[in-house]
Design an enzyme around this catalytic site. Structure first.
Site, PDB file in Angstrom:
ATOM      1  N   ASP A   1      56.668  25.921 -22.858  1.00  0.00           N
ATOM      2  CA  ASP A   1      55.992  25.218 -23.957  1.00  0.00           C
ATOM      3  C   ASP A   1      54.952  26.174 -24.576  1.00  0.00           C
ATOM      4  OD1 ASP A   1      55.314  23.057 -25.572  1.00  0.00           O
ATOM      5  OD2 ASP A   1      53.942  22.163 -24.097  1.00  0.00           O
ATOM      6  N   HIS A   2      54.916  26.254 -25.890  1.00  0.00           N
ATOM      7  CA  HIS A   2      53.922  27.065 -26.616  1.00  0.00           C
ATOM      8  C   HIS A   2      53.731  28.488 -26.092  1.00  0.00           C
ATOM      9  CE1 HIS A   2      52.657  23.953 -29.354  1.00  0.00           C
ATOM     10  NE2 HIS A   2      52.660  23.107 -28.345  1.00  0.00           N
TER      11      HIS A   2
ATOM     12  N   GLY B   1      46.842  15.955 -27.074  1.00  0.00           N
ATOM     13  CA  GLY B   1      45.731  15.292 -26.401  1.00  0.00           C
ATOM     14  C   GLY B   1      45.648  13.809 -26.697  1.00  0.00           C
TER      15      GLY B   1
ATOM     16  N   GLY C   1      52.969  16.586 -29.729  1.00  0.00           N
ATOM     17  CA  GLY C   1      51.863  15.626 -29.772  1.00  0.00           C
ATOM     18  C   GLY C   1      52.357  14.196 -29.886  1.00  0.00           C
ATOM     19  N   SER C   2      53.416  13.873 -29.135  1.00  0.00           N
ATOM     20  CA  SER C   2      54.075  12.582 -29.339  1.00  0.00           C
ATOM     21  C   SER C   2      53.772  11.535 -28.284  1.00  0.00           C
ATOM     22  CB  SER C   2      55.583  12.788 -29.449  1.00  0.00           C
ATOM     23  OG  SER C   2      55.849  13.429 -30.676  1.00  0.00           O
TER      24      SER C   2
ATOM     25  N   THR D   1      50.313  13.798 -22.549  1.00  0.00           N
ATOM     26  CA  THR D   1      49.101  12.989 -22.377  1.00  0.00           C
ATOM     27  C   THR D   1      49.372  11.632 -21.725  1.00  0.00           C
ATOM     28  OG1 THR D   1      48.017  14.092 -24.214  1.00  0.00           O
ATOM     29  CG2 THR D   1      47.220  11.888 -23.661  1.00  0.00           C
TER      30      THR D   1
HETATM   31  P1  13P Z   1      50.775  14.940 -26.143  1.00  0.00           P
HETATM   32  O1  13P Z   1      49.396  15.490 -25.901  1.00  0.00           O
HETATM   33  O2  13P Z   1      50.787  13.977 -27.296  1.00  0.00           O
HETATM   34  O3  13P Z   1      51.395  14.369 -24.951  1.00  0.00           O
HETATM   35  O4  13P Z   1      51.697  16.160 -26.621  1.00  0.00           O
HETATM   36  C1  13P Z   1      52.214  17.070 -25.704  1.00  0.00           C
HETATM   37  C2  13P Z   1      52.853  18.244 -26.377  1.00  0.00           C
HETATM   38  O5  13P Z   1      53.148  18.241 -27.558  1.00  0.00           O
HETATM   39  C3  13P Z   1      53.141  19.432 -25.545  1.00  0.00           C
HETATM   40  O6  13P Z   1      53.571  20.526 -26.284  1.00  0.00           O
END
Ligand code: 13P
Length: 349
Positions: free
Chosen positions: A83-84, A190, A224-225, A269
């Site tokens: 991830d990232h 977050g 961010g879902s 999150t």
């Molecule tokens: P959340 O913080 O909404 O769970 O997003 C996680 C995310 O996009 C990890 O790359």
């Protein structure tokens, strides 16, 4: 079964018209929670680790745990994803360790904070695509910049600061050859995404739909879902937590995304909240307990319940046995001979 190509998972999801949750992990209990949910719902799944997670778990511990998960669950296709990734080197190290997918987040410079230029993003992503595809590994790129910070990675600020421009998304997909494309539509990493239930002024589903119309065959990714459900916030706060009121991405908006090309949905999150709530509850109700299993077991169960619910809501439930996973060598051959094309068909405006 061995770890599977994320590209294959997403191609199959596109055929079936569903989305696949990508859940972040840092330790054994989180991996077990995801696998318990995948087994219960018969779901293919993407497990992902941020740079922070790889550091926290010392890389090899985490990777061996994923291998164990694959060995113990031969009927579940699992893709392991970075991830990232902030640089070519980070992605290369994940690929050399055995990850079957990487995200090159070239939307930010290597510091993981400063937005990069479009050309810088194309260059670094293209390099990762060349290296990864030769080895049968999937690549996710990002165009536009997400809000917030996660594990020290992120530009901060609001999700509305750098919304993806659909024309740039098309050019980016064409020039880089990524398998999947993360776009910025107002979400952020977050717990604190929105100050009220989001409407079209802050969650730009219209931008997502416009991008899908131009890139109908490109797998879109929603970062961010997390939905940040009130029930999970309440449990944390009931047992001594101090979360401020907040709203996440409603599941029905994600489902609208899935109808419009979203194939990978990132969730971290919600699981963090579930784990923390369960642990706080044990600490508050049974302060005499001190065996970590007394709180890690309910924490794992709470995360499993969130993941299983998302698997059903995203539609991946029931699809684990739909297809025969190809080996990573076969996938590499597909990229080489052009059967696995990453040049998107672009629809006119
Ligand atoms: P959340 O913080 O909404 O769970 O997003 C996680 C995310 O996009 C990890 O790359």
């Amino acid at each position: 079964m061995p770890l599977v190509s994320m590209r294959q998972l997403l191609d199959e999801a596109a055929k079936g018209g569903y989305g696949v949750g990508a859940f972040n992990v840092n330790d054994m209990e989180q991996i077990q929670a995801i696998m318990m949910a995948a087994k219960e719902t018969k779901s293919p799944v993407i497990v992902q680790a941020s740079r922070g997670a790889r550091q926290f778990a010392e890389d090899l511990y985490l990777f061996r745990l994923i291998q164990a998960a694959a060995e113990l669950n031969p009927d579940i296709p699992i893709a392991m994803h970075q991830d990232h990734g902030n640089s070519f080197e980070t992605c290369k190290s994940a690929i050399e360790l055995g990850y079957t997918s990487v995200m090159m987040d070239g939307s930010l410079k290597e510091d993981g904070k400063t937005p990069s230029t479009f050309e810088e993003n194309v260059d670094v992503t293209r390099r990762v695509v060349d290296f990864a595809h030769e080895r049968g590994v999937t690549v996710e790129g990002e165009i536009g910049v997400l809000g917030g910070v996660e594990d020290g990675h992120g530009a901060g600020g609001s999700g509305l600061d750098h919304i993806t421009d659909p024309d740039q998304a098309v050019e980016f997909a064409e020039r880089t050859g990524v398998d999947a494309l993360a776009i910025a539509i107002g979400t952020s990493h977050g717990a604190y995404k929105f100050t009220k239930k989001p409407d079209g002024s802050v969650l730009k589903m219209d931008v997502l739909i416009a991008i899908h119309k131009r890139l109908p065959n490109t797998h879109l990714v929603m970062h961010g879902s997390s939905s940040v459900p009130k029930e999970l916030q309440d449990i944390v706060n009931q047992y001594g937590g101090k979360l401020k009121p907040t709203w996440g991405v409603p599941v029905e908006e994600i489902q609208l995304g899935i109808k419009n090309g979203v194939r990978k949905i990132n969730v971290d999150t919600d699981n963090r909240l579930a784990i923390t709530g369960a642990i706080r509850k044990v600490f508050a109700e049974s302060p005499e307990k001190f065996d970590p299993r007394d709180y890690l077991k309910p924490a794992r169960e709470a995360m499993k319940n969130v993941v299983a619910a998302r698997m059903r809501e995203f539609g991946q439930a029931g699809h684990a046995g739909d297809y025969k996973p190809l080996s990573i060598a076969e996938i590499a051959k597909g990229y080489k001979d052009g059967t696995l094309t990453t040049r998107p068909l672009v629809a006119s405006k």
